[in-house]
Write a protein that holds these residues in place. Structure first.
Motif, PDB file in Angstrom:
ATOM      1  N   GLY A 297       0.821  -1.201   0.000  1.00 27.35           N
ATOM      2  CA  GLY A 297       0.000   0.000   0.000  1.00 27.35           C
ATOM      3  C   GLY A 297       0.855   1.250   0.000  1.00 27.35           C
ATOM      4  N   LYS A 298       0.285   2.335  -0.490  1.00 23.69           N
ATOM      5  CA  LYS A 298       0.962   3.630  -0.495  1.00 23.69           C
ATOM      6  C   LYS A 298       0.214   4.551   0.458  1.00 23.69           C
ATOM      7  N   PHE A 299       0.964   5.187   1.371  1.00 21.24           N
ATOM      8  CA  PHE A 299       0.375   5.974   2.444  1.00 21.24           C
ATOM      9  C   PHE A 299       0.697   7.460   2.243  1.00 21.24           C
ATOM     10  N   TRP A 300      -0.312   8.302   2.467  1.00 15.95           N
ATOM     11  CA  TRP A 300      -0.125   9.746   2.473  1.00 15.95           C
ATOM     12  C   TRP A 300      -0.496  10.251   3.856  1.00 15.95           C
ATOM     13  N   ASP A 301       0.501  10.686   4.622  1.00 12.88           N
ATOM     14  CA  ASP A 301       0.297  11.081   6.016  1.00 12.88           C
ATOM     15  C   ASP A 301      -0.450  12.410   6.096  1.00 12.88           C
ATOM     16  N   GLY A 302      -1.286  12.545   7.125  1.00 10.99           N
ATOM     17  CA  GLY A 302      -2.069  13.758   7.302  1.00 10.99           C
ATOM     18  C   GLY A 302      -1.530  14.702   8.356  1.00 10.99           C
ATOM     19  N   ARG A 303      -0.323  14.431   8.886  1.00 13.60           N
ATOM     20  CA  ARG A 303       0.211  15.295   9.940  1.00 13.60           C
ATOM     21  C   ARG A 303       0.499  16.707   9.434  1.00 13.60           C
ATOM     22  N   GLN A 304       0.900  16.818   8.163  1.00 14.43           N
ATOM     23  CA  GLN A 304       1.182  18.134   7.605  1.00 14.43           C
ATOM     24  C   GLN A 304      -0.077  19.003   7.574  1.00 14.43           C
ATOM     25  N   ILE A 305      -1.200  18.406   7.154  1.00 18.39           N
ATOM     26  CA  ILE A 305      -2.447  19.161   7.095  1.00 18.39           C
ATOM     27  C   ILE A 305      -2.940  19.507   8.493  1.00 18.39           C
ATOM     28  N   LYS A 306      -2.819  18.581   9.446  1.00 17.30           N
ATOM     29  CA  LYS A 306      -3.236  18.864  10.815  1.00 17.30           C
ATOM     30  C   LYS A 306      -2.425  20.012  11.411  1.00 17.30           C
ATOM     31  N   HIS A 307      -1.113  19.966  11.187  1.00 18.38           N
ATOM     32  CA  HIS A 307      -0.262  21.052  11.678  1.00 18.38           C
ATOM     33  C   HIS A 307      -0.649  22.374  11.032  1.00 18.38           C
ATOM     34  N   LEU A 308      -0.958  22.340   9.734  1.00 16.31           N
ATOM     35  CA  LEU A 308      -1.348  23.549   9.010  1.00 16.31           C
ATOM     36  C   LEU A 308      -2.661  24.111   9.549  1.00 16.31           C
ATOM     37  N   ARG A 309      -3.646  23.241   9.769  1.00 12.75           N
ATOM     38  CA  ARG A 309      -4.940  23.681  10.290  1.00 12.75           C
ATOM     39  C   ARG A 309      -4.781  24.341  11.659  1.00 12.75           C
ATOM     40  N   ARG A 310      -4.000  23.711  12.535  1.00 13.44           N
ATOM     41  CA  ARG A 310      -3.827  24.255  13.886  1.00 13.44           C
ATOM     42  C   ARG A 310      -3.026  25.549  13.872  1.00 13.44           C
ATOM     43  N   HIS A 311      -2.064  25.644  12.962  1.00 16.96           N
ATOM     44  CA  HIS A 311      -1.266  26.856  12.847  1.00 16.96           C
ATOM     45  C   HIS A 311      -2.137  28.051  12.475  1.00 16.96           C
ATOM     46  N   TYR A 312      -2.982  27.886  11.483  1.00 17.33           N
ATOM     47  CA  TYR A 312      -3.855  28.983  11.070  1.00 17.33           C
ATOM     48  C   TYR A 312      -4.968  29.242  12.075  1.00 17.33           C
ATOM     49  N   GLN A 313      -5.358  28.214  12.831  1.00  7.56           N
ATOM     50  CA  GLN A 313      -6.358  28.421  13.879  1.00  7.56           C
ATOM     51  C   GLN A 313      -5.811  29.347  14.964  1.00  7.56           C
ATOM     52  N   ARG A 314      -4.547  29.147  15.367  1.00  4.14           N
ATOM     53  CA  ARG A 314      -3.935  30.010  16.381  1.00  4.14           C
ATOM     54  C   ARG A 314      -3.823  31.456  15.879  1.00  4.14           C
ATOM     55  N   ILE A 315      -3.454  31.599  14.605  1.00  4.56           N
ATOM     56  CA  ILE A 315      -3.333  32.948  14.047  1.00  4.56           C
ATOM     57  C   ILE A 315      -4.699  33.629  13.986  1.00  4.56           C
TER      58      ILE A 315
ATOM     59  N   GLY B  10      -7.347  20.633  13.727  1.00  2.00           N
ATOM     60  CA  GLY B  10      -6.691  19.478  13.117  1.00  2.00           C
ATOM     61  C   GLY B  10      -7.558  18.241  13.104  1.00  2.00           C
ATOM     62  N   ASN B  11      -8.472  18.111  14.087  1.00  2.00           N
ATOM     63  CA  ASN B  11      -9.331  16.927  14.186  1.00  2.00           C
ATOM     64  C   ASN B  11     -10.776  17.200  13.802  1.00  2.00           C
ATOM     65  N   ASN B  12     -11.145  18.444  13.599  1.00  4.53           N
ATOM     66  CA  ASN B  12     -12.518  18.786  13.260  1.00  4.53           C
ATOM     67  C   ASN B  12     -12.871  18.214  11.885  1.00  4.53           C
ATOM     68  N   ARG B  13     -13.892  17.368  11.861  1.00  3.28           N
ATOM     69  CA  ARG B  13     -14.278  16.709  10.621  1.00  3.28           C
ATOM     70  C   ARG B  13     -14.931  17.672   9.628  1.00  3.28           C
ATOM     71  N   ASP B  14     -15.411  18.815  10.115  1.00  2.00           N
ATOM     72  CA  ASP B  14     -16.059  19.775   9.222  1.00  2.00           C
ATOM     73  C   ASP B  14     -15.069  20.397   8.237  1.00  2.00           C
ATOM     74  N   SER B  15     -13.789  20.418   8.578  1.00  2.00           N
ATOM     75  CA  SER B  15     -12.775  21.001   7.690  1.00  2.00           C
ATOM     76  C   SER B  15     -12.045  19.943   6.865  1.00  2.00           C
ATOM     77  N   TRP B  16     -12.518  18.703   6.886  1.00  2.00           N
ATOM     78  CA  TRP B  16     -11.878  17.603   6.172  1.00  2.00           C
ATOM     79  C   TRP B  16     -12.271  17.665   4.700  1.00  2.00           C
ATOM     80  N   ALA B  17     -11.305  17.838   3.825  1.00  2.00           N
ATOM     81  CA  ALA B  17     -11.570  17.998   2.381  1.00  2.00           C
ATOM     82  C   ALA B  17     -11.537  16.651   1.675  1.00  2.00           C
TER      83      ALA B  17
END
Length: 380
Positions: free
Chosen positions: A189-207, A276-283
């Motif tokens: 299987g080929k895996f695409w990790d979601g840690r980058q997107i979670k970090h991005l979401r939380r970063h912009y949430q703080r800003i 980062g965990n809010n399902r409403d922002s999951w694309a």
């Protein structure tokens, strides 16, 4: 032959200030005309034609399209910004040397040819097909970005090859911890990790929280647009790799149908407050749509299957097992990656919710190491 419809977003090449100001002025005039039409009852609005606006300097083709847009927008009370638009008869693509340009007559009796900036080789191929009449032109729209850059949006329809015969299916499991997991039948299987997107979401949430306290709403909107563009770019890259993987192994792509998951699945307050965990922002849907149009162009088949039990059943026999975060455990002690197991179930779907063997599900309750029962097992 299948038909693929694309919208090309092409910036003008070194657009001078005089033309940019002219586009601004005519767009404001076009918006005011549309707002005038909205004040008229819809039954009377449909009777208007370009002859009723002979006093306006905008060409008749653009005015007729504005009338159609005003008649179609039933719930709009007032347009803040209505871009100029014309059908396929009012524009053409020309090429001189290596420079492409679009020609149109936006002012009555004045035809302009404005050069375009082509940043992707695939766009140049599509423009060549338009000039050779191998692709069918659609509408053209003049669009101004928030940064003040003028673009031309061109709608194009073209014939693409029918999907080729496939040797099997590649199942694609989507999630938030892992954006996507694609696996070949009974293989890697080929895996695409979601840690980058979670970090991005939380970063912009703080800003955003800091900016909301300072009441800087314009900056917040600009950052939200930037965040959305980054997520779209990531999904573009993943979708391209998915289509390339399916093309290389001559297989089709299968997604689980996640429509309505935001309404059917519950979220805790803690998860909902975390960007980062809010399902409403999951694309998740954007990834599938981007993959579908790329797959049509490459001749790859894409289909959706029902989602129930794809992550809770064993891909070897369809028996319900136990999932603990990233690991799945079968009734006989078999362990594997949970997302890889789900992608296997999606790929080998046989017409049910998944290859689920309900007769064996009862005996799973007595399996070793599963004293607490089986997650997701049927009540009856």
């Amino acid at each position: 032959m299948a038909i693929l419809t694309l919208t090309l977003k092409l910036p003008f090449y070194r657009l001078n200030q005089c033309k940019a100001q002219e586009f601004d002025r005519l767009t404001e005039l076009n918006t005011s005309i549309a707002n005038q039409l909205l004040e008229i009852p819809k039954t009377d609005r449909r009777k208007f034609t370009s002859k009723d606006f002979n006093h306006v300097e905008i060409g008749s083709g653009w005015i007729n399209q504005t009338i159609r847009n005003a008649c179609a927008s039933t719930k709009v009370k007032k347009f803040q910004f209505l871009p100029l638009e014309i059908n396929n008869q009012g524009w053409c693509i020309q090429k001189k040397g290596d420079t492409y340009s679009v020609a149109f007559s936006i002012v009555r009796g004045v035809k302009k040819r404005v050069p375009l900036a082509i940043h992707q080789s695939s766009y140049a191929e599509v423009l060549d097909q338009i000039m050779a009449t191998e692709a069918k032109k659609g509408s053209l729209k003049l669009w101004k970005s928030k940064k003040g850059i003028w673009y031309v949006l061109i709608s194009v329809s073209m014939d693409v090859p029918e999907p080729r015969e496939i040797k099997g299916w590649i199942g694609v499991d989507r999630g938030q911890n892992r954006i996507a997991v694609a696996s070949l039948p009974q293989s890697f299987g080929k895996f695409w990790d979601g840690r980058q997107i979670k970090h991005l979401r939380r970063h912009y949430q703080r800003i955003r929280k800091a900016l909301q306290k300072a009441k800087k709403r314009k900056v917040i909107k600009r950052l939200e647009s930037k965040e959305r563009r980054i997520i779209t770019y990531i999904n573009h890259c993943i979708s391209k790799q998915l289509v390339e993987l399916a093309s290389y192994y001559q297989m089709g792509l299968r997604f689980e149908d996640l429509s309505g998951i935001r309404q059917t699945s519950k979220q805790s307050r803690k998860a909902k407050s975390d960007a980062g965990n809010n399902r409403d922002s999951w694309a998740y849907d954007q990834l599938e749509q981007l993959t579908r149009y790329k797959a049509i162009k490459a001749g790859v088949i894409v289909e959706s299957i029902p989602a129930p039990y794809t992550s809770k059943s064993d891909h070897r026999n369809g028996v319900l097992g136990k999932r603990n975060r990233h690991w799945f455990r079968g009734f006989d002690g078999y362990n594997c990656d949970a997302d890889w197991n789900a992608s296997q179930n999606i790929g080998q779907w046989l017409g049910f919710s998944c290859p689920l063997d309900l007769q064996k599900a009862v005996s799973v309750m007595d399996g070793d190491g599963l004293e607490d029962g089986v997650n997701g097992s049927p009540l009856n």
